[in-house]
Design a protein around this motif. Sequence first.
Motif, short mmCIF file in Angstrom:
data_model
loop_
_atom_site.label_atom_id
_atom_site.label_comp_id
_atom_site.label_asym_id
_atom_site.label_seq_id
_atom_site.Cartn_x
_atom_site.Cartn_y
_atom_site.Cartn_z
N TRP A 1 104.99 102.41 4.15
CA TRP A 1 104.23 102.56 2.90
C TRP A 1 105.13 102.39 1.69
N ASP B 1 106.23 98.77 1.30
CA ASP B 1 105.15 97.95 0.75
C ASP B 1 105.13 98.05 -0.77
N SER C 1 108.27 96.38 -2.34
CA SER C 1 108.28 94.92 -2.21
C SER C 1 107.47 94.24 -3.31
N GLU C 2 106.46 94.97 -3.85
CA GLU C 2 105.64 94.39 -4.90
C GLU C 2 106.38 94.32 -6.23
N GLY D 1 106.49 92.96 2.31
CA GLY D 1 105.27 93.75 2.25
C GLY D 1 104.22 93.28 3.23
N THR E 1 103.93 95.24 6.51
CA THR E 1 103.55 96.65 6.47
C THR E 1 102.04 96.80 6.60
N SER F 1 99.99 99.01 5.31
CA SER F 1 99.31 99.40 4.08
C SER F 1 98.99 98.22 3.19
N ARG F 2 99.70 97.09 3.37
CA ARG F 2 99.40 95.90 2.58
C ARG F 2 97.99 95.38 2.87
#
Length: 260
Positions: free
Chosen positions: A197, A200, A203-204, A213, A216, A218-219
């Motif tokens: 999490w 993710d 990574s943004e 991301g 992961t 959650s993405r």
Amino acid sequence: MTAIVRMESRNLVRGTLVLTGVFGLLVVFMLAVFPGMAAEAETIEQAFPEHVAGLFGFEELHTLEGFLGSYMFPFIWTLFLGIYFAYLGGGMIAGDIRERRMDLLLSNPVSRESVVLQKIGAIWVPLVAINVGLFVLLYAGSFVLEESIDPVVLAMAHLLSVPYLLVCAAIGVLMSVVLDRVASAQAAGLGAVFMLWLLDGLSEMDPDLEWVGGLTPSRYYDPAAILIHEEYALGDAAILLVTFVVLLAIAIGYFVRRDI
């Protein structure tokens, strides 16, 4: 043979009721602070550094949909519930092996594959109870707050969280068959979900790490897109379901071959 899934389901009822109550109280508290947060939404959004706002995805906090989608769901569902299901999965196999219950269980005419499938099948209890219970609470809360929210959109936010939570549970089960100690398996499962999490979100912030991301879970569950923009990413849900099946297949394959 469904005796295992029935027994495990019964064992999960009490804990599920307690957890639903705890999360229900948390939801009530968060709904209670919504009017004040909505009035100061712009100030709150500007108060956070850009990288922090990007990590949590704050958007339209002045609306109930924005508050739920970018504040409540990312914390309660994506993070806290994801960690809980990984923790739950982490104790499913390792606990029985550690306490020597697995030897007794496998002395019956049941395969190891069936044991894993039936144990993880029992998570339907918290999946249904928590999602249904909190859906009712959130929808009722919208009337108390005199806010309107589309019940279909809210239901989709809950429904599309199921594949994500299944992946979290499968991560826990994988740790449970690989590690011998229950505490180690549970810690590894919840730690993996938390780190994924966090990865993710981080990574943004960096275009060079955007591809990370995509690895992961959650993405592929975005409650803000569902609740604010009414975007139902069914393809992402399918990816999560495939990931769940793959992780479960790896866990079963390892468990079938391991010496207990």
